[in-house]
Design an enzyme around this catalytic site. Structure first.
Site, PDB file in Angstrom:
ATOM      1  N   SER A  33       0.814  -1.209   0.000  1.00 15.08           N
ATOM      2  CA  SER A  33       0.000   0.000   0.000  1.00 15.08           C
ATOM      3  C   SER A  33       0.851   1.263   0.000  1.00 15.08           C
ATOM      4  O   SER A  33       0.469   2.275  -0.564  1.00 15.08           O
ATOM      5  CB  SER A  33      -0.899   0.039   1.239  1.00 15.08           C
ATOM      6  OG  SER A  33      -1.065  -1.209   1.787  1.00 15.08           O
ATOM      7  N   PHE A  34       2.005   1.211   0.663  1.00 13.75           N
ATOM      8  CA  PHE A  34       2.809   2.438   0.769  1.00 13.75           C
ATOM      9  C   PHE A  34       4.112   2.364  -0.004  1.00 13.75           C
ATOM     10  O   PHE A  34       4.782   3.360  -0.189  1.00 13.75           O
ATOM     11  CB  PHE A  34       3.168   2.744   2.232  1.00 13.75           C
ATOM     12  CG  PHE A  34       2.037   2.555   3.162  1.00 13.75           C
ATOM     13  CD1 PHE A  34       0.939   3.381   3.084  1.00 13.75           C
ATOM     14  CD2 PHE A  34       2.062   1.546   4.102  1.00 13.75           C
ATOM     15  CE1 PHE A  34      -0.130   3.202   3.935  1.00 13.75           C
ATOM     16  CE2 PHE A  34       1.002   1.357   4.960  1.00 13.75           C
ATOM     17  CZ  PHE A  34      -0.107   2.193   4.880  1.00 13.75           C
ATOM     18  N   ASP A 146      -1.182  -8.786  12.403  1.00 15.98           N
ATOM     19  CA  ASP A 146      -1.560  -8.939  10.996  1.00 15.98           C
ATOM     20  C   ASP A 146      -1.022 -10.253  10.418  1.00 15.98           C
ATOM     21  O   ASP A 146      -0.508 -10.286   9.301  1.00 15.98           O
ATOM     22  CB  ASP A 146      -1.067  -7.728  10.189  1.00 15.98           C
ATOM     23  CG  ASP A 146      -1.973  -7.427   8.997  1.00 15.98           C
ATOM     24  OD1 ASP A 146      -3.061  -8.032   8.901  1.00 15.98           O
ATOM     25  OD2 ASP A 146      -1.580  -6.593   8.160  1.00 15.98           O
TER      26      ASP A 146
HETATM   27  N1  LIG Z   1      11.457  -9.805   1.972  1.00 16.27           N
HETATM   28  C1  LIG Z   1      10.848 -10.031   0.819  1.00 16.27           C
HETATM   29  N2  LIG Z   1      11.360 -10.896  -0.066  1.00 16.27           N
HETATM   30  C2  LIG Z   1      10.721 -11.122  -1.233  1.00 16.27           C
HETATM   31  N3  LIG Z   1       9.567 -10.535  -1.613  1.00 16.27           N
HETATM   32  C3  LIG Z   1       9.015  -9.665  -0.762  1.00 16.27           C
HETATM   33  C4  LIG Z   1       9.617  -9.352   0.485  1.00 16.27           C
HETATM   34  N4  LIG Z   1       8.839  -8.462   1.116  1.00 16.27           N
HETATM   35  C5  LIG Z   1       7.793  -8.227   0.301  1.00 16.27           C
HETATM   36  N5  LIG Z   1       7.885  -8.940  -0.827  1.00 16.27           N
HETATM   37  C6  LIG Z   1       6.941  -8.946  -1.936  1.00 16.27           C
HETATM   38  O1  LIG Z   1       6.508  -7.637  -2.173  1.00 16.27           O
HETATM   39  C7  LIG Z   1       5.089  -7.522  -2.003  1.00 16.27           C
HETATM   40  C8  LIG Z   1       4.769  -6.202  -1.336  1.00 16.27           C
HETATM   41  O2  LIG Z   1       5.257  -6.231  -0.013  1.00 16.27           O
HETATM   42  P1  LIG Z   1       4.981  -5.081   1.032  1.00 16.27           P
HETATM   43  O3  LIG Z   1       5.486  -5.539   2.341  1.00 16.27           O
HETATM   44  O4  LIG Z   1       5.451  -3.776   0.519  1.00 16.27           O
HETATM   45  O5  LIG Z   1       3.446  -4.879   0.992  1.00 16.27           O
HETATM   46  P2  LIG Z   1       2.241  -5.686   1.535  1.00 16.27           P
HETATM   47  O6  LIG Z   1       2.627  -6.442   2.745  1.00 16.27           O
HETATM   48  O7  LIG Z   1       1.646  -6.472   0.420  1.00 16.27           O
HETATM   49  O8  LIG Z   1       1.224  -4.548   1.833  1.00 16.27           O
HETATM   50  P3  LIG Z   1       1.192  -3.411   2.908  1.00 16.27           P
HETATM   51  O9  LIG Z   1       2.138  -2.358   2.465  1.00 16.27           O
HETATM   52  O10 LIG Z   1      -0.222  -3.010   2.762  1.00 16.27           O
HETATM   53  O11 LIG Z   1       1.478  -3.981   4.244  1.00 16.27           O
HETATM   54  C9  LIG Z   1       4.680  -8.741  -1.189  1.00 16.27           C
HETATM   55  O12 LIG Z   1       3.395  -9.146  -1.522  1.00 16.27           O
HETATM   56  C10 LIG Z   1       5.724  -9.787  -1.574  1.00 16.27           C
HETATM   57  O13 LIG Z   1       5.298 -10.498  -2.712  1.00 16.27           O
END
Ligand SMILES: Nc1ncnc2c1ncn2[C@@H]1O[C@H](COP(=O)(O)OP(=O)(O)OP(=O)(O)O)[C@@H](O)[C@H]1O
Length: 419
Positions: A33-34, A146
């Site tokens: 989201s961010f 979460d």
């Molecule tokens: N450490 C990581 N290694 C590999 N892929 C990742 C990692 N962290 C996040 N991702 C990928 O990037 C996507 C976005 O992650 P991010 O944590 O920014 O957002 P989110 O958890 O989907 O949403 P929000 O920002 O709403 O919490 C995830 O759905 C995942 O597929």
């Protein structure tokens, strides 16, 4: 994998404070989201990480800055084999950066959406690994709030890692949390009850309820209760009272009992500690020390033929994204001339006021776990004493070995050859 978007010939000072120039940007892999997430390689160590970058203006508009600060504060306190650990944070004019363990096996939501149904042994294994992470969080007095398949990432071997501490909270001794935070279908009954003022607050068991919902969903492909983002707390209350959760007749009776204990409405009777889990019939044969040391090998190993994420992210970053990361250097150079003078505003009384951007600039801390580990190792070598008392040679040897092994702790599956 591997279009290298930023084969930037940049001179950088590896001994200086960690910053954007210390990394090569390899490819985009996700979007939250961010912020957005891409794979990066640290230029000096060649280790691979995931780098999450969050645009400051977007975070300000979405009122998300405080949560980012809190997430960083919490993550710097943590290090665990089944968490996505934070390694570095830094910022530039546009973005805040968090560099974390790289997990290339995709998140559990992705695998569920690929119509993957996990078998009972696999789900038991995930429950054990996540329970170890939850127990560790509890030892730090943290509620994650979460826990859901989207926030459980797999590494290349298939071990699970809990991520996203954006709405986590740290409780003081005897304190209860009260805010409605989380993703409704995974939120525990007492969170809704607290909102409806039916109970004074909630505590660590909420994460174990979410674990129960995740485990059920992994086995079945859908969740035990029909709760959606638009279901109201009153509706949830009625639904939880009236729903009889359906457990497949093919499931092991002990597994059903474990799920029932996790999905127990009353937090006081819910299975919500590692000790209680260890005593459960379905878990008794599990050796938790081996699980902790990652010696128990997962039976679901994510495919290595393709990246386990939506491939459109990379195209989006290259084609649609107005401010692509790989063009950051040029963009910032252009903006530099007008920048700092804009950061102070004059308020109605004619006094100089700090802008929100400047507040972020001052308060977003730079963090370097690598350097912290080295510092710890050095202080152990040069200061062989505890609280002024000289260490015995045996204790010194043990402490040194531990500190050295910490320095060698690399993010899972992150060696450069894996790229
Ligand atoms: N450490 C990581 N290694 C590999 N892929 C990742 C990692 N962290 C996040 N991702 C990928 O990037 C996507 C976005 O992650 P991010 O944590 O920014 O957002 P989110 O958890 O989907 O949403 P929000 O920002 O709403 O919490 C995830 O759905 C995942 O597929």
């Amino acid at each position: 994998m591997g279009v290298n978007h930023s084969d930037r010939k940049i001179s950088f000072d590896a001994s200086g404070e960690v910053n954007f120039d210390h990394f090569n940007i390899l490819r985009a892999i996700g979007k939250g989201s961010f912020g957005k997430v891409c794979i990066v390689q640290k230029r000096d160590t060649k280790k691979m990480y995931a780098m999450k970058y969050m645009n400051k203006s977007v975070c300000l508009k979405m009122d998300a800055v405080r949560n980012v600060f809190k997430e960083v504060e919490i993550l710097t306190m943590l290090e665990h084999p089944f968490l996505v650990n934070l390694w570095f944070t830094f910022q530039d004019e546009e973005d805040m950066f968090m560099v974390v363990d790289l997990l290339l096996g995709g998140d559990l939501r992705y695998h569920i959406q690929q119509e993957m149904l996990f078998n009972q042994d696999q789900v038991r294994f995930y429950i054990c690994e996540i329970a170890l992470a939850l127990d560790y969080l509890r030892s730090k007095r943290i509620i994650h709030r979460d826990v859901k398949p989207d926030n459980i990432l797999l590494d290349e071997e298939g071990h699970v890692h809990l991520t996203d501490f954006n709405i986590a909270t740290v409780l003081k001794e005897g304190q209860l949390a009260t805010s409605m935070s989380g993703t409704k279908p995974y939120m525990a009954p007492e969170m809704f009850a607290c909102y409806l003022e039916d109970c004074p607050g909630y505590c660590f068991p909420v994460d174990w309820w979410s674990l129960g919902v995740c485990a059920y969903e992994m086995l079945k492909g859908w969740r035990p209760f029909e709760i959606h983002s638009n279901t109201t707390p009153d509706e949830v209350k009625v639904l939880l009272t009236n729903t009889r959760v359906h457990f497949s007749s093919s499931w092991n009776e002990d597994l059903k009992d474990l799920l029932k204990q996790l999905l127990c409405i009353d937090p006081a009777n819910r299975l919500s500690t590692l000790d209680a889990l260890k005593k459960h019939q379905y878990i008794q044969e599990i050796d938790f020390d081996s699980v902790y040391r990652r010696e128990v090998k997962p039976t679901f190993v994510p495919s290595k033929d393709h990246l386990n994420c939506d491939p459109t992210y990379e195209l989006e970053e290259m084609i649609i994204e107005a401010n692509p990361l790989h063009k950051k250097k040029k963009r910032l150079a252009k903006q530099n001339s007008q920048k700092r003078s804009d950061s102070l505003h004059t308020n109605l009384n004619g006094e100089l006021e700090e802008s929100s951007m400047d507040l972020i600039y001052r308060n977003f801390r730079t963090y370097d776990r690598e350097r912290e580990q080295k510092r710890r190792l050095q202080s152990t070598i040069s200061e062989p004493s505890i609280a002024g008392h000289k260490m015995s040679p045996a204790l010194r040897k043990k402490t040194l070995t531990k500190a050295k092994s910490e320095c060698q702790t690399a993010p899972p599956n992150n060696d450069a050859n894996n790229s």
